[in-house]
Enzyme design. Structure first.
Site, PDB file in Angstrom:
ATOM      1  N   HIS A  53       0.884  -1.154   0.000  1.00 15.53           N
ATOM      2  CA  HIS A  53       0.000   0.000   0.000  1.00 15.53           C
ATOM      3  C   HIS A  53       0.929   1.213   0.000  1.00 15.53           C
ATOM      4  O   HIS A  53       2.021   1.155   0.575  1.00 15.53           O
ATOM      5  CB  HIS A  53      -0.834   0.069   1.274  1.00 15.53           C
ATOM      6  CG  HIS A  53      -1.721  -1.097   1.522  1.00 15.53           C
ATOM      7  ND1 HIS A  53      -1.278  -2.267   2.113  1.00 15.53           N
ATOM      8  CD2 HIS A  53      -3.033  -1.272   1.271  1.00 15.53           C
ATOM      9  CE1 HIS A  53      -2.298  -3.098   2.222  1.00 15.53           C
ATOM     10  NE2 HIS A  53      -3.359  -2.538   1.714  1.00 15.53           N
ATOM     11  N   ASP A  56       2.440   1.816   3.316  1.00 13.04           N
ATOM     12  CA  ASP A  56       3.368   0.805   3.846  1.00 13.04           C
ATOM     13  C   ASP A  56       4.801   1.249   3.539  1.00 13.04           C
ATOM     14  O   ASP A  56       5.727   0.968   4.284  1.00 13.04           O
ATOM     15  CB  ASP A  56       3.162  -0.558   3.153  1.00 13.04           C
ATOM     16  CG  ASP A  56       1.788  -1.148   3.373  1.00 13.04           C
ATOM     17  OD1 ASP A  56       1.160  -0.857   4.413  1.00 13.04           O
ATOM     18  OD2 ASP A  56       1.316  -1.877   2.483  1.00 13.04           O
ATOM     19  N   MET A  87       2.538  -5.774  -7.906  1.00 12.48           N
ATOM     20  CA  MET A  87       1.238  -5.189  -7.552  1.00 12.48           C
ATOM     21  C   MET A  87       1.432  -4.082  -6.530  1.00 12.48           C
ATOM     22  O   MET A  87       2.296  -4.152  -5.655  1.00 12.48           O
ATOM     23  CB  MET A  87       0.322  -6.288  -6.992  1.00 12.48           C
ATOM     24  CG  MET A  87      -1.055  -5.828  -6.545  1.00 12.48           C
ATOM     25  SD  MET A  87      -1.138  -5.301  -4.823  1.00 12.48           S
ATOM     26  CE  MET A  87      -1.420  -6.867  -4.008  1.00 12.48           C
ATOM     27  N   GLU A 180     -10.921  -6.187  -5.172  1.00 14.63           N
ATOM     28  CA  GLU A 180     -10.906  -7.235  -4.142  1.00 14.63           C
ATOM     29  C   GLU A 180     -12.141  -7.147  -3.250  1.00 14.63           C
ATOM     30  O   GLU A 180     -12.308  -6.171  -2.523  1.00 14.63           O
ATOM     31  CB  GLU A 180      -9.661  -7.123  -3.278  1.00 14.63           C
ATOM     32  CG  GLU A 180      -9.617  -8.173  -2.179  1.00 14.63           C
ATOM     33  CD  GLU A 180      -8.331  -8.167  -1.393  1.00 14.63           C
ATOM     34  OE1 GLU A 180      -7.340  -7.619  -1.894  1.00 14.63           O
ATOM     35  OE2 GLU A 180      -8.314  -8.690  -0.272  1.00 14.63           O
ATOM     36  N   LYS A 182     -14.833  -8.302  -0.176  1.00 10.67           N
ATOM     37  CA  LYS A 182     -14.863  -8.849   1.185  1.00 10.67           C
ATOM     38  C   LYS A 182     -16.255  -8.572   1.730  1.00 10.67           C
ATOM     39  O   LYS A 182     -16.822  -7.504   1.489  1.00 10.67           O
ATOM     40  CB  LYS A 182     -13.801  -8.179   2.059  1.00 10.67           C
ATOM     41  CG  LYS A 182     -13.638  -8.802   3.446  1.00 10.67           C
ATOM     42  CD  LYS A 182     -12.523  -8.119   4.234  1.00 10.67           C
ATOM     43  CE  LYS A 182     -12.346  -8.714   5.623  1.00 10.67           C
ATOM     44  NZ  LYS A 182     -11.282  -8.013   6.386  1.00 10.67           N
ATOM     45  N   GLU A 216      -9.845 -13.113  -2.612  1.00 10.06           N
ATOM     46  CA  GLU A 216      -9.062 -13.564  -1.444  1.00 10.06           C
ATOM     47  C   GLU A 216      -9.768 -14.740  -0.810  1.00 10.06           C
ATOM     48  O   GLU A 216     -10.979 -14.692  -0.536  1.00 10.06           O
ATOM     49  CB  GLU A 216      -8.870 -12.462  -0.424  1.00 10.06           C
ATOM     50  CG  GLU A 216      -8.151 -12.990   0.833  1.00 10.06           C
ATOM     51  CD  GLU A 216      -7.685 -11.942   1.791  1.00 10.06           C
ATOM     52  OE1 GLU A 216      -7.205 -10.875   1.346  1.00 10.06           O
ATOM     53  OE2 GLU A 216      -7.836 -12.150   3.013  1.00 10.06           O
ATOM     54  N   HIS A 219     -11.789 -14.226   2.370  1.00 14.48           N
ATOM     55  CA  HIS A 219     -12.976 -13.374   2.232  1.00 14.48           C
ATOM     56  C   HIS A 219     -14.177 -14.154   1.717  1.00 14.48           C
ATOM     57  O   HIS A 219     -15.284 -14.013   2.249  1.00 14.48           O
ATOM     58  CB  HIS A 219     -12.668 -12.181   1.331  1.00 14.48           C
ATOM     59  CG  HIS A 219     -11.601 -11.289   1.875  1.00 14.48           C
ATOM     60  ND1 HIS A 219     -11.126 -10.184   1.210  1.00 14.48           N
ATOM     61  CD2 HIS A 219     -10.909 -11.344   3.044  1.00 14.48           C
ATOM     62  CE1 HIS A 219     -10.202  -9.600   1.943  1.00 14.48           C
ATOM     63  NE2 HIS A 219     -10.036 -10.282   3.054  1.00 14.48           N
ATOM     64  N   ASP A 244      -5.298 -13.443  -3.791  1.00 14.39           N
ATOM     65  CA  ASP A 244      -4.781 -13.354  -2.408  1.00 14.39           C
ATOM     66  C   ASP A 244      -4.991 -14.693  -1.732  1.00 14.39           C
ATOM     67  O   ASP A 244      -6.132 -15.106  -1.480  1.00 14.39           O
ATOM     68  CB  ASP A 244      -5.542 -12.270  -1.623  1.00 14.39           C
ATOM     69  CG  ASP A 244      -4.978 -10.881  -1.859  1.00 14.39           C
ATOM     70  OD1 ASP A 244      -5.492  -9.922  -1.232  1.00 14.39           O
ATOM     71  OD2 ASP A 244      -4.040 -10.761  -2.674  1.00 14.39           O
ATOM     72  N   ASP A 254     -11.770 -12.051   9.803  1.00 14.84           N
ATOM     73  CA  ASP A 254     -10.773 -12.298   8.756  1.00 14.84           C
ATOM     74  C   ASP A 254      -9.430 -12.671   9.402  1.00 14.84           C
ATOM     75  O   ASP A 254      -8.704 -11.815   9.879  1.00 14.84           O
ATOM     76  CB  ASP A 254     -10.625 -11.013   7.932  1.00 14.84           C
ATOM     77  CG  ASP A 254      -9.704 -11.188   6.735  1.00 14.84           C
ATOM     78  OD1 ASP A 254      -9.396 -10.178   6.092  1.00 14.84           O
ATOM     79  OD2 ASP A 254      -9.302 -12.333   6.461  1.00 14.84           O
ATOM     80  N   ASP A 256      -6.728 -14.251   8.044  1.00 11.14           N
ATOM     81  CA  ASP A 256      -5.497 -14.144   7.226  1.00 11.14           C
ATOM     82  C   ASP A 256      -4.452 -15.154   7.687  1.00 11.14           C
ATOM     83  O   ASP A 256      -3.281 -14.829   7.875  1.00 11.14           O
ATOM     84  CB  ASP A 256      -4.941 -12.719   7.286  1.00 11.14           C
ATOM     85  CG  ASP A 256      -5.824 -11.716   6.565  1.00 11.14           C
ATOM     86  OD1 ASP A 256      -5.726 -10.514   6.889  1.00 11.14           O
ATOM     87  OD2 ASP A 256      -6.619 -12.126   5.700  1.00 11.14           O
ATOM     88  N   ASP A 286      -1.672 -12.997   1.139  1.00  8.54           N
ATOM     89  CA  ASP A 286      -2.143 -11.865   1.944  1.00  8.54           C
ATOM     90  C   ASP A 286      -2.501 -12.415   3.310  1.00  8.54           C
ATOM     91  O   ASP A 286      -3.675 -12.709   3.591  1.00  8.54           O
ATOM     92  CB  ASP A 286      -3.347 -11.195   1.292  1.00  8.54           C
ATOM     93  CG  ASP A 286      -3.734  -9.932   2.042  1.00  8.54           C
ATOM     94  OD1 ASP A 286      -4.759  -9.333   1.716  1.00  8.54           O
ATOM     95  OD2 ASP A 286      -2.998  -9.554   2.976  1.00  8.54           O
TER      96      ASP A 286
HETATM   97  C1  DIG Z   1      -6.984  -7.029   2.661  1.00 12.53           C
HETATM   98  O1  DIG Z   1      -7.355  -8.324   2.316  1.00 12.53           O
HETATM   99  C2  DIG Z   1      -6.534  -6.272   1.438  1.00 12.53           C
HETATM  100  C3  DIG Z   1      -5.503  -5.248   1.788  1.00 12.53           C
HETATM  101  O2  DIG Z   1      -4.529  -5.895   2.547  1.00 12.53           O
HETATM  102  C4  DIG Z   1      -4.940  -4.892   0.451  1.00 12.53           C
HETATM  103  O3  DIG Z   1      -5.538  -3.697   0.051  1.00 12.53           O
HETATM  104  C5  DIG Z   1      -5.344  -5.995  -0.479  1.00 12.53           C
HETATM  105  C6  DIG Z   1      -4.182  -6.395  -1.333  1.00 12.53           C
HETATM  106  O4  DIG Z   1      -3.893  -7.732  -1.282  1.00 12.53           O
HETATM  107  N1  DIG Z   1      -5.881  -7.034   0.400  1.00 12.53           N
HETATM  108 MN    MN Z   2      -6.388  -9.269   0.512  1.00 14.32          MN
HETATM  109 MN    MN Z   3      -8.068 -10.688   4.418  1.00  9.91          MN
END
Ligand code: DIG
Ligand code: MN
Ligand code: MN
Length: 386
Positions: A53, A56, A87, A180, A182, A216, A219, A244, A254, A256, A286
């Site tokens: 990001h 980051d 990316m 993406e 969610k 993802e 998600h 992801d 979530d 992760d 991710d």
């Molecule tokens: C969360 O699942 C999102 C953020 O971490 C980011 O914007 C995106 C990129 O993988 N996934």
């Molecule tokens: Mn993600």
């Molecule tokens: Mn996530």
């Protein structure tokens, strides 16, 4: 065996192995790493690329001189390690300004600021080599639908993406957008909650050919959905621009989790699909280490993500080479010459033949498909006994 190589295209975001373990109920447990330290960590464990990001890499209040130094040092670390940046994305969810969303905020000033921030983040990503730009609408949602009409939010999100697509085209950037989805968290409900919702939305954009999805695993699983089916629909539509990978216990927030650490069967079928269809994009993890872990535990986490992918990739090759499994699959799709005449594009003759056909419905219902045997062989292959 199971050692990562650049050919695997394994990537991690700065925020993943850089996660310091803060959660809603606890303070950080690990020291923060600089972007340069993270690049060297990822090189040590064998990753191919690193994503970020904007903030980051460059803090939201950095001066232009600080930005220049940070980017210079980061680029030097990339050159020294050979890592690439496939990316990039924008943080439109941490700063309090975005507490009611970014592109969908009820405050037009916030919507304008989000566009400015994203244009600058796109410039930064392209400057470092990104070819895919992810949009995760972490605050694009509501706790109460009294706040705004969902169709107003859809229109605002569309206007923002169309504006930014025009910006990318005007700049001549070779960049594609990956949206993406969610279902919720951090907002009570997020707009465009699933891959399916995003695929439908993309077709309403000005330049749908520039826009795909970044599914993802956690998600879709949070929503109780089959992640492979979401990925397959995206792939079949030519819209799987990024992915992801992680893991998730259904019905939880979530998490992760490390890829392959919980839903081993789902992860197997996903890896098998990606390898079978020849997906050539990043395998982006991710995810982040358990809060219990120290710096070495973070490396264990990153290695585990990649090892699990490679182990499951080998299992998929064994599945495809397993004579008994392949024989069962070969017998599954029953067709005989009489039926073949009925299936295919519409013609008046085919419709008339179908209308006139007789089917032995009882015989159709009596057939056994042998899926218990097929799934048992799959489980035994995954458990390492065949
Ligand atoms: C969360 O699942 C999102 C953020 O971490 C980011 O914007 C995106 C990129 O993988 N996934
Ligand atoms: Mn993600
Ligand atoms: Mn996530």
């Amino acid at each position: 065996m199971y050692e990562p190589s650049p050919a695997n295209k394994f990537t991690f975001g700065l925020w993943t192995v850089g996660n310091i373990g803060r959660d809603p109920f606890g303070e950080p447990v690990r020291s923060a790493l600089s972007p340069v330290e993270i690049v060297h960590l990822l090189a040590e464990v064998g990753a191919w690329g690193v994503n970020f990001h904007d903030n980051d890499l460059v803090p939201i209040d950095a001066t232009p001189a600080e930005r220049e130094r940070i980017v210079r040092d980061f680029r030097a670390a990339l050159d020294a390690t050979g890592l690439v940046v496939p990316m990039a994305t924008t943080n439109l969810f941490t700063d309090p300004a975005f507490k009611d969303g970014a592109f969908t905020s009820n405050d037009a000033r916030v919507r304008a600021y989000a566009l400015q921030k994203t244009m600058r983040a796109i410039d930064l990503g392209v400057e470092l080599g990104a070819q895919t730009y992810v949009f995760w609408g972490g605050r694009e949602g509501v706790e109460t639908d009294a706040a705004k009409s969902p169709s107003d939010s859809i229109k605002r999100f569309r206007d923002a993406l169309n504006f930014l697509a025009d910006y990318v085209r005007a700049q001549g950037y070779a960049l594609r957008f990956a949206l993406e989805p969610k279902p919720n968290e951090p907002r009570g409900d997020l707009y465009f909650a699933t891959v399916g919702a995003m695929l439908g939305f993309i077709e309403t954009l000005a330049y749908p050919e520039m826009v795909g999805v970044n599914p993802e695993m956690a998600h879709e699983q949070m929503a109780g959905l089959n992640f492979l089916h979401a990925v397959a629909q995206a792939w079949e539509a030519g819209k799987l621009f990024h992915i992801d990978l992680n893991d998730q216990v259904i019905g939880r927030f979530d998490q992760d989790l490390r890829f392959g650490s919980h839903n081993i069967k789902s992860a197997f079928f996903l890896v098998k699909y990606l390898e079978d269809v020849g997906y050539d994009g990043s395998r982006h993890f991710d995810a982040h280490a358990y809060r219990t872990e120290d710096a070495e535990g973070v490396k264990d986490f990153a290695r585990g993500c990649m090892r699990n992918y490679l182990i499951l990739k080998e299992k998929a090759a064994r599945f495809n080479a397993d004579a008994e499994i392949q024989a069962l699959l070969a017998d599954l799709n029953l067709t005989d010459s009489s039926v073949a005449a009925y299936l295919g594009p519409y013609t008046a003759e085919r419709a008339a033949a179908l209308q006139a056909a007789t089917f032995d419905r009882k015989a159709l219902g009596a057939r056994g498909y042998g899926y218990e045997r097929l799934d048992q062989l799959t489980i035994e292959l995954l458990l390492g006994v065949r």
